[in-house]
Design a protein around this motif. Sequence first.
Motif, short mmCIF file in Angstrom:
data_model
loop_
_atom_site.label_atom_id
_atom_site.label_comp_id
_atom_site.label_asym_id
_atom_site.label_seq_id
_atom_site.Cartn_x
_atom_site.Cartn_y
_atom_site.Cartn_z
N ARG A 64 0.77 -1.73 -0.13
CA ARG A 64 0.37 -0.40 -0.25
C ARG A 64 0.68 1.12 -0.28
O ARG A 64 0.41 1.84 -0.90
CB ARG A 64 -1.32 -0.19 1.09
N GLU A 65 1.93 1.45 1.19
CA GLU A 65 2.23 2.32 1.24
C GLU A 65 3.18 3.03 -0.36
O GLU A 65 3.57 3.93 -1.10
CB GLU A 65 3.48 2.79 2.00
N SER A 66 3.88 1.96 -0.57
CA SER A 66 5.09 2.26 -1.29
C SER A 66 4.35 2.10 -3.43
O SER A 66 4.65 3.68 -4.10
CB SER A 66 5.45 0.52 -2.52
N ALA A 67 2.71 1.64 -3.42
CA ALA A 67 1.77 1.84 -4.54
C ALA A 67 1.46 3.41 -3.99
O ALA A 67 1.42 4.15 -5.06
CB ALA A 67 0.83 1.08 -4.76
N LEU A 68 0.86 3.57 -2.99
CA LEU A 68 0.59 5.58 -3.23
C LEU A 68 2.30 5.74 -3.02
O LEU A 68 1.86 7.51 -4.11
CB LEU A 68 0.25 5.84 -1.29
#
Length: 267
Positions: free
Chosen positions: A225-229
Amino acid sequence: MNERYVHGYDPRENARLQDQAGTLVDLLHSDTSYPAGSVVLEAGCGVGAQTVTLAQRSPGARFMSIDISPDSIAQAKRRTDAAGLTNVQFRQADIFALPFDAESFDHVFACFVLEHLSRPVAALAILKGLLKPGGTITMIEGDHGSAYFHPASDDAQRAIHCLIELQQAAGGNALIGRQLYPLMVEAGFDAVHVSPRMVYVDSSKPALVEGFTKKTFTAMIEGVRESALAAGIVEPKAFDAGIRDLYRTAGTDGVFCYSFFKATGLG
Ligand SMILES: C[S@@+](CC[C@H](N)C(=O)[O-])C[C@H]1O[C@@H](n2cnc3c(N)ncnc32)[C@H](O)[C@@H]1O
């Protein structure tokens, strides 16, 4: 290793690798066994999630399990020690710079490693050079394009695609399962054979609902999630809706399907 190993090494990811291995033991390993006296290289053993199964199923074989991450090696060693296994030796090493002589191993095994390498054919060719004449290689990979489910959801597919894109940006390939045959042939292996292993989950299989749909696959997607955002490839609302829809497939009327690919070849 790729500079940005897409799943990272945090405790939640390590627990996920264990859940994944535990849930999939029969599907992936029912036909993995090595004769007594043989010497097997496990490349990219990680935290030992497959190592324990391999060593238990082939008690007379000796395993040399390597990984580029010293922390993972330390955890793997704790795991095999806790299981009382004495037929595994660990060594920190990079697949592209292995400290072994040519033709040192009877067999090579690797699971969920090729998908993270930017030069998979080069890696396979290196592993081939370590095999004694007539030795075998066994490679297991997933393919995130093989995930389909009920209820269907564009948001869920989009969230899955975030991992595919991030892995590609890091030099890997989350769709590598379908390519094992051509890659192994290109690397020079003979008698290459690929066996697709489908995971089918509905609510009559609660262990798979927990162990695979939730704790293996959805947890893996949730983990980026964090990397995609940060990469700006998805909006938070859309990603979270996708994760919600993936968990929704674990409901009583939900169904989840995924395919692994197990390939063998002769060196
Ligand atoms: C997804 S994990 C799989 C671990 C284990 N085989 C399993 O099935 O649970 C991928 C592993 O490959 C290792 N790896 C990645 N690139 C590597 C390289 N060049 N040489 C050795 N290990 C590598 C990572 O450190 C990580 O432990």
